[in-house]
Scaffold this active site. Structure first.
Site, PDB file in Angstrom:
ATOM      1  N   SER A  28       0.855  -1.186   0.000  1.00  0.00           N
ATOM      2  CA  SER A  28       0.000   0.000   0.000  1.00  0.00           C
ATOM      3  C   SER A  28       0.894   1.241   0.000  1.00  0.00           C
ATOM      4  O   SER A  28       0.787   2.116   0.861  1.00  0.00           O
ATOM      5  CB  SER A  28      -0.913  -0.023   1.226  1.00  0.00           C
ATOM      6  OG  SER A  28      -1.774   1.074   1.200  1.00  0.00           O
ATOM      7  N   HIS A  33       7.258   5.685   1.201  1.00  0.00           N
ATOM      8  CA  HIS A  33       7.990   4.442   0.881  1.00  0.00           C
ATOM      9  C   HIS A  33       8.940   4.676  -0.299  1.00  0.00           C
ATOM     10  O   HIS A  33      10.054   4.165  -0.313  1.00  0.00           O
ATOM     11  CB  HIS A  33       7.010   3.333   0.489  1.00  0.00           C
ATOM     12  CG  HIS A  33       6.084   2.892   1.570  1.00  0.00           C
ATOM     13  ND1 HIS A  33       4.747   3.164   1.547  1.00  0.00           N
ATOM     14  CD2 HIS A  33       6.321   2.181   2.712  1.00  0.00           C
ATOM     15  CE1 HIS A  33       4.174   2.631   2.628  1.00  0.00           C
ATOM     16  NE2 HIS A  33       5.097   2.042   3.344  1.00  0.00           N
ATOM     17  N   GLN A 150       9.866   2.133  16.229  1.00  0.00           N
ATOM     18  CA  GLN A 150      10.234   0.937  15.461  1.00  0.00           C
ATOM     19  C   GLN A 150      11.695   1.025  15.020  1.00  0.00           C
ATOM     20  O   GLN A 150      12.462   0.055  15.113  1.00  0.00           O
ATOM     21  CB  GLN A 150       9.311   0.808  14.244  1.00  0.00           C
ATOM     22  CG  GLN A 150       9.758  -0.223  13.221  1.00  0.00           C
ATOM     23  CD  GLN A 150       8.737  -0.415  12.123  1.00  0.00           C
ATOM     24  OE1 GLN A 150       7.745  -1.074  12.307  1.00  0.00           O
ATOM     25  NE2 GLN A 150       8.983   0.161  10.951  1.00  0.00           N
ATOM     26  N   ALA A 173       7.897  11.629   5.287  1.00  0.00           N
ATOM     27  CA  ALA A 173       7.314  12.344   4.139  1.00  0.00           C
ATOM     28  C   ALA A 173       5.937  12.854   4.562  1.00  0.00           C
ATOM     29  O   ALA A 173       5.178  12.139   5.223  1.00  0.00           O
ATOM     30  CB  ALA A 173       7.190  11.404   2.954  1.00  0.00           C
ATOM     31  N   LEU A 181       2.608  11.005   5.796  1.00  0.00           N
ATOM     32  CA  LEU A 181       2.055  10.003   4.872  1.00  0.00           C
ATOM     33  C   LEU A 181       2.029   8.640   5.569  1.00  0.00           C
ATOM     34  O   LEU A 181       2.963   8.250   6.257  1.00  0.00           O
ATOM     35  CB  LEU A 181       2.895   9.934   3.600  1.00  0.00           C
ATOM     36  CG  LEU A 181       2.959  11.218   2.774  1.00  0.00           C
ATOM     37  CD1 LEU A 181       3.642  10.948   1.428  1.00  0.00           C
ATOM     38  CD2 LEU A 181       1.584  11.841   2.539  1.00  0.00           C
ATOM     39  N   SER A 182       0.933   7.945   5.381  1.00  0.00           N
ATOM     40  CA  SER A 182       0.751   6.631   6.002  1.00  0.00           C
ATOM     41  C   SER A 182      -0.256   5.849   5.169  1.00  0.00           C
ATOM     42  O   SER A 182      -1.224   6.430   4.654  1.00  0.00           O
ATOM     43  CB  SER A 182       0.197   6.820   7.422  1.00  0.00           C
ATOM     44  OG  SER A 182      -0.381   5.614   7.887  1.00  0.00           O
TER      45      SER A 182
HETATM   46  O1  PAF Z   1       6.964  -0.331   8.998  1.00  0.00           O
HETATM   47  C1  PAF Z   1       6.392  -1.306   8.431  1.00  0.00           C
HETATM   48  O2  PAF Z   1       5.800  -1.172   7.371  1.00  0.00           O
HETATM   49  C2  PAF Z   1       6.461  -2.675   9.097  1.00  0.00           C
HETATM   50  O3  PAF Z   1       6.405  -2.569  10.472  1.00  0.00           O
HETATM   51  C3  PAF Z   1       7.679  -3.487   8.646  1.00  0.00           C
HETATM   52  C4  PAF Z   1       8.981  -2.848   9.090  1.00  0.00           C
HETATM   53  C5  PAF Z   1       7.684  -3.658   7.140  1.00  0.00           C
HETATM   54  C6  PAF Z   1       7.626  -4.889   9.273  1.00  0.00           C
HETATM   55  O4  PAF Z   1       6.464  -5.577   8.892  1.00  0.00           O
END
Ligand code: PAF
Length: 281
Positions: A28, A33, A150, A173, A181-182
């Site tokens: 998504s 990303h 994380q 971003a 953005l998410s």
């Molecule tokens: O940040 C994410 O999208 C997730 O936590 C990751 C690092 C891909 C692990 O599933």
């Protein structure tokens, strides 16, 4: 750009190349990303993006089933920014048997903030990232600062397991109105989307108050600032889980907020959508 779905294909594709730069994702994809992939390109070897919605990091009541899965579109986007290889395993490929061996990060880092509201979340994240690292054996792995905790948990994992992987962090971003953005922004209704930038605005207000206090030599009352920020969000219809002023080094409450690099982190629900954001101070 090749798309592979099995660990065997992945290893074959990488056998004759230089060590890769890995961008782990749950798909998504959005510009945030793609910024990670662009950053990964600077590291020399092939860029591998993984796309896998990791059940282990979702609690039973969370959005695992409705998490958007858009593989074809994601691959088009990745191709457009120069990704070389997409690893999109099925669940039975990555978890052919129940994943009973897990990577458990330390409670002082992983049971606070997000971990306090999402028990087991960081164990799920560390376990899948460790597994992805084993599959890809990258030299570099790129993560966004939007998931600040994380990033810190994974940095600790790499350090303590002496993994030969450099973790690269990329700034969050944002949309023009400041919203981080998410993938979960897609859940927002039109009025919720109009309100959503207030999360970042609230963090900016905390940042401004901390900087003003530091400049004037006034005491920084972290608890009062957090309570005020939560109150602002509540008065606008949000249900905040936390707004927390923390030390950047270990995400603990600062003993002397004037003397340590800080970050303010927040998680809040707007309607049914839970958003997170943070700002370094
Ligand atoms: O940040 C994410 O999208 C997730 O936590 C990751 C690092 C891909 C692990 O599933």
């Amino acid at each position: 750009m090749r798309v592979v779905h099995t660990i065997t294909e992945l290893r074959q594709a990488l056998a004759a190349t230089r060590p890769a730069a890995l961008v782990p994702t749950m798909g998504s994809l959005h510009e945030g990303h793609l910024a990670l992939v662009k950053q990964a390109r600077d590291h020399g070897g092939p860029v591998v993006a993984s796309i896998f919605v990791n059940r282990l990091q979702f609690a039973p009541h969370e959005d695992f089933d409705r998490y958007p899965r858009t593989l074809e579109r994601d691959c088009d986007l990745l191709k457009g920014v120069g990704c070389n290889l997409v690893f999109a395993p099925t669940e039975s490929e990555l978890y052919p048997e129940p994943q009973t061996y897990k990577v458990q990060p330390p409670g002082e880092l992983a049971d606070v903030l997000e971990g306090a509201f999402r028990p087991g979340f960081f164990t799920g994240v560390c376990t899948v990232v460790m597994k992805l690292f084993q599959c890809v054996q990258p030299r570099v792995a790129v993560f966004g600062k939007k998931d600040y905790q994380q990033l810190m948990v994974l940095r600790g994992m790499v350090r303590q397991f002496a993994l030969p992987i450099e973790i690269v962090a990329v700034d969050t971003a944002r949309a023009d109105d400041g919203l981080a953005l998410s993938s979960r922004n897609a859940y927002l209704s039109e009025p919720e989307r109009a309100e959503a930038p207030q999360l970042a605005a609230t963090l900016h207000a905390v940042q401004a108050a901390v900087l003003a206090a530091a400049k004037s030599g006034a005491r920084i009352d972290a608890a009062a600032l957090e309570a005020q920020a939560m109150g602002t969000l509540r008065s606008r219809g949000w249900a905040p889980d936390y707004v927390a002023l923390r030390r950047r080094s270990d995400l603990q409450a600062p003993a002397d907020p004037a003397a340590e690099p800080l970050v303010v982190l927040a998680a809040a629900r707007l309607g049914k959508t839970r958003l997170i954001d943070n700002l370094e101070i």
